[in-house]
Design a protein around this motif. Structure first.
Motif, PDB file in Angstrom:
ATOM      1  N   PRO A 104       3.655  17.975   0.126  1.00 51.50           N
ATOM      2  CA  PRO A 104       3.929  16.806   0.956  1.00 51.50           C
ATOM      3  C   PRO A 104       2.775  16.524   1.910  1.00 51.50           C
ATOM      4  O   PRO A 104       1.951  17.385   2.196  1.00 51.50           O
ATOM      5  N   ALA A 105       2.725  15.297   2.363  1.00 50.11           N
ATOM      6  CA  ALA A 105       1.706  14.895   3.322  1.00 50.11           C
ATOM      7  C   ALA A 105       2.225  15.117   4.746  1.00 50.11           C
ATOM      8  O   ALA A 105       3.401  14.903   5.030  1.00 50.11           O
ATOM      9  N   VAL A 136       8.076  -0.721   6.417  1.00 48.70           N
ATOM     10  CA  VAL A 136       7.530   0.619   6.221  1.00 48.70           C
ATOM     11  C   VAL A 136       8.646   1.502   5.693  1.00 48.70           C
ATOM     12  O   VAL A 136       9.716   1.607   6.306  1.00 48.70           O
ATOM     13  N   VAL A 137       8.396   2.141   4.551  1.00 50.55           N
ATOM     14  CA  VAL A 137       9.388   3.029   3.941  1.00 50.55           C
ATOM     15  C   VAL A 137       8.788   4.426   3.870  1.00 50.55           C
ATOM     16  O   VAL A 137       7.711   4.620   3.295  1.00 50.55           O
ATOM     17  N   LEU A 138       9.465   5.400   4.458  1.00 52.11           N
ATOM     18  CA  LEU A 138       9.014   6.788   4.458  1.00 52.11           C
ATOM     19  C   LEU A 138      10.037   7.637   3.722  1.00 52.11           C
ATOM     20  O   LEU A 138      11.235   7.553   4.015  1.00 52.11           O
ATOM     21  N   LEU A 194       0.855  -1.185   0.000  1.00 51.52           N
ATOM     22  CA  LEU A 194       0.000   0.000   0.000  1.00 51.52           C
ATOM     23  C   LEU A 194       0.886   1.228   0.000  1.00 51.52           C
ATOM     24  O   LEU A 194       2.037   1.195   0.448  1.00 51.52           O
ATOM     25  N   ARG A 195       0.327   2.328  -0.519  1.00 48.12           N
ATOM     26  CA  ARG A 195       1.094   3.551  -0.657  1.00 48.12           C
ATOM     27  C   ARG A 195       0.232   4.757  -0.325  1.00 48.12           C
ATOM     28  O   ARG A 195      -0.942   4.803  -0.685  1.00 48.12           O
ATOM     29  N   ILE A 196       0.827   5.720   0.363  1.00 49.60           N
ATOM     30  CA  ILE A 196       0.177   6.978   0.701  1.00 49.60           C
ATOM     31  C   ILE A 196       1.141   8.108   0.323  1.00 49.60           C
ATOM     32  O   ILE A 196       2.297   8.070   0.724  1.00 49.60           O
ATOM     33  N   PRO A 197       0.737   9.151  -0.355  1.00 44.00           N
ATOM     34  CA  PRO A 197      -0.556   9.298  -1.048  1.00 44.00           C
ATOM     35  C   PRO A 197      -0.494   8.620  -2.408  1.00 44.00           C
ATOM     36  O   PRO A 197       0.556   8.619  -3.044  1.00 44.00           O
ATOM     37  N   VAL A 199       6.217  14.306   4.666  1.00 46.30           N
ATOM     38  CA  VAL A 199       6.819  13.231   3.883  1.00 46.30           C
ATOM     39  C   VAL A 199       6.252  13.263   2.469  1.00 46.30           C
ATOM     40  O   VAL A 199       5.110  13.666   2.241  1.00 46.30           O
ATOM     41  N   GLU A 200       7.081  12.857   1.522  1.00 39.76           N
ATOM     42  CA  GLU A 200       6.633  12.762   0.136  1.00 39.76           C
ATOM     43  C   GLU A 200       5.746  11.544  -0.077  1.00 39.76           C
ATOM     44  O   GLU A 200       4.800  11.580  -0.858  1.00 39.76           O
ATOM     45  N   ALA A 201       6.066  10.453   0.594  1.00 44.00           N
ATOM     46  CA  ALA A 201       5.307   9.218   0.400  1.00 44.00           C
ATOM     47  C   ALA A 201       5.575   8.266   1.551  1.00 44.00           C
ATOM     48  O   ALA A 201       6.625   8.318   2.204  1.00 44.00           O
ATOM     49  N   VAL A 202       4.600   7.392   1.774  1.00 44.10           N
ATOM     50  CA  VAL A 202       4.731   6.303   2.745  1.00 44.10           C
ATOM     51  C   VAL A 202       4.305   5.027   2.033  1.00 44.10           C
ATOM     52  O   VAL A 202       3.271   5.000   1.357  1.00 44.10           O
TER      53      VAL A 202
END
Length: 280
Positions: free
Chosen positions: A188-189, A222-224, A137-140, A207-210
């Motif tokens: 960024p989120a 988990v990669v941030l 899964l990826r956010i955003p 963060v740019e993405a999670v």
């Protein structure tokens, strides 16, 4: 080859429409190697009923990533996932999850893997709304203006009479100067990400993405990606059994599905929670 094997072959309607030839090939190969009962559901409800009434037959899903995810979700809700060995013949245009899981994407090779393959137990991410994630899964997941796959077509189909009326009305009005398109708001989120109860990033660290994907057995990786401040920031990598994301309303892409917006969501790893037949 176990010719006495009893298979319930559930063929997703999207697969029948998009690649009928691969569906036919898969049916022929499976029928030559096992006793099969073929089911042709027309929608999600019939799909779920077919799986619920499978009896002693081993379910084989013929379809794309969404069909695979639907089958796992149905069995999870029925609390029969751990006891049911699932087989898949990937057919369709969205097969990235199938490839990532190690499934062959050719109809002949995939059908033979159903007959001659071996079961493998895989971890599962389950969220606090009882949703499941098989891969990552990826956010955003989306930039502004994007629409989840399938949503545009469904909305247009549902609103077609209304759209025709609106289009007719617009044509009767005096044309106005075109409005200048407003620039998309990107950025960024600002999220709080907790892994096993410990805060990894907080709301003051954009963060740019999670992303969350399977890690070591029983763990999620988990990669941030922190926001770059002139120099490229190194990604943060953490493993744990439970991941909670909270903050302003956010959407996330889990496998082939976009969900949200939500303000908080927790995903928990369930080790060896489901069984998938893969090439031996």
């Amino acid at each position: 080859m176990a010719t006495s094997d009893q298979l319930l072959v559930v063929i997703d309607p999207v697969a029948r429409r998009t690649d009928g030839e691969s569906v036919r090939i898969a049916k022929d190969v499976l029928g030559a190697g096992a006793h099969t009962k073929v089911c042709l559901p027309e929608g999600p409800e019939e799909f779920a009923r077919a799986l619920a009434r499978r009896g002693a037959r081993r379910p084989v899903v013929v379809g794309d990533d969404r069909a695979l995810l639907r089958a796992v979700s149905v069995l999870h809700r029925q609390r029969e996932l751990a006891e049911c060995a699932l087989s898949v013949v990937p057919v369709g245009g969205v097969l990235s999850l199938a490839r990532a899981l190690g499934l062959p994407t050719g109809a002949v090779a995939a059908a033979r893997a159903v007959l001659d393959g071996a079961e493998r137990r895989l971890d599962l991410l389950v969220d606090d709304s009882d949703g499941v994630v098989l891969g990552a899964l990826r956010i955003p997941p989306l930039s502004p203006g994007e629409v989840p796959a399938g949503a545009t077509a469904l909305s247009a189909e549902a609103d077609r009479p209304f759209l025709r009326t609106c289009q007719s009305l617009v044509r009767t009005l005096v044309a106005r100067p075109p409005r200048t398109a407003e620039p998309a708001v990107t950025g960024p989120a600002r999220l709080r990400v907790e892994v096993d109860g410990a805060t990894v990033v907080d709301l003051d660290q954009p963060v740019e993405a999670v992303s969350v994907r399977p890690g070591a057995p029983g763990l999620a990786e988990v990669v941030l990606q922190p926001v770059s401040t002139g120099v490229e920031a190194a990604a943060l990598r953490v493993e744990g059994r439970s991941v909670t994301v909270s903050g302003a309303d956010f959407r996330y892409r889990a496998d082939a599905v976009v969900s949200g917006p939500v303000r908080t969501r927790t995903w928990t790893v369930r080790e060896a929670a489901w069984r998938l037949t893969l090439p031996a």
